[in-house]
Design a protein around this motif. Structure first.
Motif, PDB file in Angstrom:
ATOM      1  N   ARG A 131      32.562  19.923  95.623  1.00 44.63           N
ATOM      2  CA  ARG A 131      31.125  20.044  95.469  1.00 44.63           C
ATOM      3  C   ARG A 131      30.449  18.683  95.620  1.00 44.63           C
ATOM      4  N   SER A 132      29.197  18.721  96.059  1.00 45.97           N
ATOM      5  CA  SER A 132      28.430  17.491  96.249  1.00 45.97           C
ATOM      6  C   SER A 132      27.939  16.963  94.906  1.00 45.97           C
ATOM      7  N   PRO A 133      27.851  15.639  94.741  1.00 47.58           N
ATOM      8  CA  PRO A 133      27.265  15.086  93.518  1.00 47.58           C
ATOM      9  C   PRO A 133      25.794  15.489  93.408  1.00 47.58           C
ATOM     10  N   VAL A 134      25.335  15.668  92.184  1.00 45.44           N
ATOM     11  CA  VAL A 134      23.964  16.092  91.961  1.00 45.44           C
ATOM     12  C   VAL A 134      23.227  15.066  91.109  1.00 45.44           C
ATOM     13  N   ASN A 135      21.919  15.054  91.293  1.00 47.42           N
ATOM     14  CA  ASN A 135      21.015  14.208  90.531  1.00 47.42           C
ATOM     15  C   ASN A 135      20.061  15.152  89.806  1.00 47.42           C
ATOM     16  N   LEU A 136      20.334  15.435  88.527  1.00 48.89           N
ATOM     17  CA  LEU A 136      19.637  16.475  87.773  1.00 48.89           C
ATOM     18  C   LEU A 136      18.715  15.891  86.712  1.00 48.89           C
ATOM     19  N   ALA A 137      17.667  16.649  86.418  1.00 47.48           N
ATOM     20  CA  ALA A 137      16.892  16.433  85.197  1.00 47.48           C
ATOM     21  C   ALA A 137      16.813  17.777  84.480  1.00 47.48           C
ATOM     22  N   LEU A 138      17.223  17.810  83.230  1.00 46.19           N
ATOM     23  CA  LEU A 138      17.101  19.000  82.399  1.00 46.19           C
ATOM     24  C   LEU A 138      15.901  18.810  81.489  1.00 46.19           C
ATOM     25  N   VAL A 139      14.900  19.690  81.648  1.00 50.40           N
ATOM     26  CA  VAL A 139      13.636  19.572  80.922  1.00 50.40           C
ATOM     27  C   VAL A 139      13.561  20.705  79.907  1.00 50.40           C
ATOM     28  N   ILE A 140      13.642  20.373  78.617  1.00 49.67           N
ATOM     29  CA  ILE A 140      13.756  21.364  77.545  1.00 49.67           C
ATOM     30  C   ILE A 140      12.472  21.424  76.726  1.00 49.67           C
ATOM     31  N   ASP A 141      11.940  22.627  76.580  1.00 45.11           N
ATOM     32  CA  ASP A 141      10.816  22.891  75.680  1.00 45.11           C
ATOM     33  C   ASP A 141      11.340  22.833  74.239  1.00 45.11           C
ATOM     34  N   ARG A 142      10.795  21.922  73.416  1.00 48.27           N
ATOM     35  CA  ARG A 142      11.193  21.874  72.017  1.00 48.27           C
ATOM     36  C   ARG A 142       9.964  22.035  71.115  1.00 48.27           C
ATOM     37  N   SER A 143       8.992  22.820  71.629  1.00 42.29           N
ATOM     38  CA  SER A 143       7.801  23.113  70.825  1.00 42.29           C
ATOM     39  C   SER A 143       8.192  23.928  69.600  1.00 42.29           C
ATOM     40  N   SER A 144       7.246  24.116  68.689  1.00 42.97           N
ATOM     41  CA  SER A 144       7.554  24.757  67.406  1.00 42.97           C
ATOM     42  C   SER A 144       8.147  26.154  67.578  1.00 42.97           C
ATOM     43  N   SER A 145       7.761  26.851  68.657  1.00 42.35           N
ATOM     44  CA  SER A 145       8.265  28.211  68.854  1.00 42.35           C
ATOM     45  C   SER A 145       9.746  28.238  69.204  1.00 42.35           C
ATOM     46  N   MET A 146      10.314  27.080  69.550  1.00 39.89           N
ATOM     47  CA  MET A 146      11.738  27.009  69.877  1.00 39.89           C
ATOM     48  C   MET A 146      12.595  26.750  68.644  1.00 39.89           C
ATOM     49  N   SER A 147      11.988  26.686  67.478  1.00 37.75           N
ATOM     50  CA  SER A 147      12.727  26.323  66.277  1.00 37.75           C
ATOM     51  C   SER A 147      13.824  27.346  65.969  1.00 37.75           C
ATOM     52  N   GLY A 148      14.850  26.885  65.283  1.00 38.92           N
ATOM     53  CA  GLY A 148      15.918  27.790  64.868  1.00 38.92           C
ATOM     54  C   GLY A 148      16.916  28.063  65.970  1.00 38.92           C
ATOM     55  N   TYR A 149      17.232  29.347  66.152  1.00 30.41           N
ATOM     56  CA  TYR A 149      18.313  29.768  67.042  1.00 30.41           C
ATOM     57  C   TYR A 149      18.096  29.303  68.481  1.00 30.41           C
ATOM     58  N   LYS A 150      16.866  29.420  69.004  1.00 32.70           N
ATOM     59  CA  LYS A 150      16.620  29.074  70.410  1.00 32.70           C
ATOM     60  C   LYS A 150      16.968  27.615  70.681  1.00 32.70           C
ATOM     61  N   LEU A 151      16.455  26.711  69.859  1.00 26.30           N
ATOM     62  CA  LEU A 151      16.704  25.295  70.111  1.00 26.30           C
ATOM     63  C   LEU A 151      18.162  24.941  69.836  1.00 26.30           C
ATOM     64  N   VAL A 161      15.181  15.450  79.284  1.00 26.99           N
ATOM     65  CA  VAL A 161      13.761  15.390  78.936  1.00 26.99           C
ATOM     66  C   VAL A 161      13.472  16.506  77.957  1.00 26.99           C
ATOM     67  N   HIS A 162      12.733  16.214  76.889  1.00 30.95           N
ATOM     68  CA  HIS A 162      12.295  17.288  75.989  1.00 30.95           C
ATOM     69  C   HIS A 162      10.834  17.062  75.630  1.00 30.95           C
ATOM     70  N   TYR A 163      10.118  18.168  75.519  1.00 33.35           N
ATOM     71  CA  TYR A 163       8.674  18.072  75.310  1.00 33.35           C
ATOM     72  C   TYR A 163       8.191  19.068  74.271  1.00 33.35           C
ATOM     73  N   GLY A 164       7.175  18.665  73.548  1.00 31.58           N
ATOM     74  CA  GLY A 164       6.370  19.523  72.687  1.00 31.58           C
ATOM     75  C   GLY A 164       4.942  19.191  73.041  1.00 31.58           C
ATOM     76  N   SER A 165       4.233  18.541  72.124  1.00 30.80           N
ATOM     77  CA  SER A 165       2.932  17.981  72.478  1.00 30.80           C
ATOM     78  C   SER A 165       3.114  16.686  73.264  1.00 30.80           C
ATOM     79  N   ALA A 175       3.462  17.870  81.318  1.00 29.38           N
ATOM     80  CA  ALA A 175       3.990  16.534  81.026  1.00 29.38           C
ATOM     81  C   ALA A 175       5.512  16.523  81.133  1.00 29.38           C
ATOM     82  N   GLY A 176       6.149  17.607  80.705  1.00 26.67           N
ATOM     83  CA  GLY A 176       7.596  17.690  80.843  1.00 26.67           C
ATOM     84  C   GLY A 176       8.027  17.665  82.299  1.00 26.67           C
ATOM     85  N   LEU A 177       7.326  18.407  83.144  1.00 32.51           N
ATOM     86  CA  LEU A 177       7.642  18.431  84.574  1.00 32.51           C
ATOM     87  C   LEU A 177       7.431  17.057  85.207  1.00 32.51           C
ATOM     88  N   GLN A 178       6.332  16.411  84.862  1.00 27.87           N
ATOM     89  CA  GLN A 178       6.045  15.101  85.450  1.00 27.87           C
ATOM     90  C   GLN A 178       7.094  14.073  85.067  1.00 27.87           C
TER      91      GLN A 178
END
Length: 461
Positions: free
Chosen positions: A78-98, A121-125, A160-163
């Motif tokens: 497989r080819s090497p990859v250059n990744l960014a993982l952008v995770i929503d960590r807003s309040s609604s992600m609390s508990g099991y989801k996060l 990358v992780h974002y809330g506000s 902002a997370g995407l940027q």
């Protein structure tokens, strides 16, 4: 249920689809359907066919179906990859989801090798990030520690997370790198850029820089149309997960697609003669200039297949051969490091014998077209269900059952058995949805099924 709406919709759907099921067969020997037209020897192959290779003089509804498939590369590194993982960590992600998002991110780190790069990358506000690093053993330990420090907080600033993800990928890119951004969110944008058009424009800009965007929605609160749009304009994949515990397998699948990429900047074009009018390309946005219609397709990995179904009206005159469409596939061949193009032409035979029209009908194209038509009804059903019109939603699904039974009379009952079972599953889903959360999940499952029905086979998880 609004009976007038349902009856009008049923009549329109059956009128559009009636051409698929032909006329009674005659007893005389008739020509067999022609084989589909296949072309391509590079990273992609293209197989095109008409639902009706034989048509009568006058106006005819015909479906053009095109399958595009990435070349199989068995045993290839497989080819090497250059990744960014952008995770929503807003309040609604609390508990099991996060908790599961962190676990999935840890799993992703474990799948990467020292030639790969990953930014977290992780974002809330606000947005926080770990810049792109080569996933060497030492850096993997640093990444795992960073992941463990992600905690829920704030609103949902997707823009902002995407940027930030875009910037992190851009910083680490090389001339030959496979650049990809994976967005994970469970909610609606509430801060920063919140308008759909502005967010979509941002994703298109990211894609224009050579970065593919995939979007994974978790739970039942996110805007599925927005996330699907991200994947479409970002030339990546869309996934819906009710259970965050499935994230690890989806991240792994997206990594596999990224690392086995064989083609990018893929465009499929139809060139229509004067006797042919495009009615629609089902489930895809198109660009039309004069007689040429172009559909943008996602990046392709090894073995990936996507299907496009177009509905056209053909005005046929006297008997003989008639051009229906030129079909061209243009893309950047990543294996050859050069642009590639495949062209073919589809013709129909004009005949005055109705029996020949029926005898030469393409069974596979009939099923493919019926799936695309049914996907339109699934979209309508999802919208009705979301608005609380359950009986209307079920009515669209029952229309699909009728469509597939008719298609089965042409192809065979076995050819549509799985499709009919899927429609039954949707009806059961709607019957069992008794609160806002289960309704939301049913709507998202239906829209995911509609994407696959339109032909987004490899780019819908």
């Amino acid at each position: 249920m609004n009976k007038t709406v349902a009856l009008v919709s049923l009549a329109a759907t059956l009128a559009v689809a009636a051409v698929l099921w032909g006329l009674p067969r005659g007893p005389e020997p008739l020509p067999l359907p022609p084989p589909p037209v296949s072309t391509g020897s590079g990273a992609l192959t293209m197989t095109a066919r008409l639902s009706h290779p034989a048509i009568l003089p006058g106006q005819n509804e015909v479906f053009v179906t095109v399958d595009v498939t990435g070349v199989e590369v068995p045993g290839a590194t497989r080819s090497p990859v250059n990744l960014a993982l952008v995770i929503d960590r807003s309040s609604s992600m609390s508990g099991y989801k996060l908790q599961q998002a962190r676990q999935a991110a840890r799993h992703l780190v474990g799948q990467l090798g020292p030639d790969d790069r990953l930014a977290l990358v992780h974002y809330g506000s606000d947005v926080q990030s770990l810049p792109s690093l080569a996933t060497t053993p030492a850096n993997r330990e640093r990444m795992l520690q960073y992941i463990d420090g992600i905690w829920d907080d704030g609103g949902t600033n997707i823009g902002a997370g995407l940027q930030t993800g875009r910037a992190r990928v851009a910083e680490a890119r090389t001339p030959n790198s496979i650049n990809r951004l994976i967005l994970l969110s469970d909610g609606q944008p509430t801060e920063g850029i919140v308008e759909t058009a502005d967010l979509t424009r941002l994703v298109r800009d990211i894609r224009a820089e050579g970065i593919t965007v995939s979007a994974i929605g978790v739970g039942t609160d996110f805007n599925e149309d927005l996330m699907q749009g991200f994947a479409e304009y970002g030339a990546g994949a869309y996934g819906f997960l009710e259970d965050a515990g499935q994230l690890a397998s989806l991240f792994q699948r997206d990594l596999r697609q990224a690392s086995t990429s064989v083609a990018r900047d893929v465009r499929l074009s139809f060139t229509l003669p004067e006797a042919v009018r495009l009615e629609e390309v089902l489930g895809y946005r198109v660009q039309q200039e004069g007689r040429q219609v172009t559909v943008s397709l996602p990046d392709f990995s090894s073995g990936q297949t996507e299907r496009v179904v177009a509905r056209v009206t053909v005005s046929a005159g006297s008997e003989g051969a008639l051009d229906v469409s030129g079909v061209a596939l243009a893309y950047q061949d990543l294996r050859a490091g050069a642009p590639a193009r495949h062209d073919t032409r589809l013709q129909a035979h004009v005949t005055s014998r109705p029996q020949e029209v029926t005898a030469r009908q393409d069974k596979d194209a009939t099923v493919y077209a019926t799936r695309a038509l049914s996907a339109q009804n699934l979209e309508r059903a999802a919208e009705a269900m979301s608005a609380g019109r359950r009986e209307e939603a079920k009515g669209y699904v029952m229309q699909n059952q009728a469509l597939f039974r008719r298609a089965g009379s042409v192809a065979s009952p076995a050819a549509v058995a799985a499709d009919l079972a899927e429609q039954e599953e949707v009806l059961r889903d709607y019957e069992g949805a008794d609160d806002a959360e289960t309704v939301g999940a049913a709507v998202k499952r239906t829209k995911t099924k509609s994407l696959k029905g339109f032909g987004r086979l490899g780019s819908t998880y």
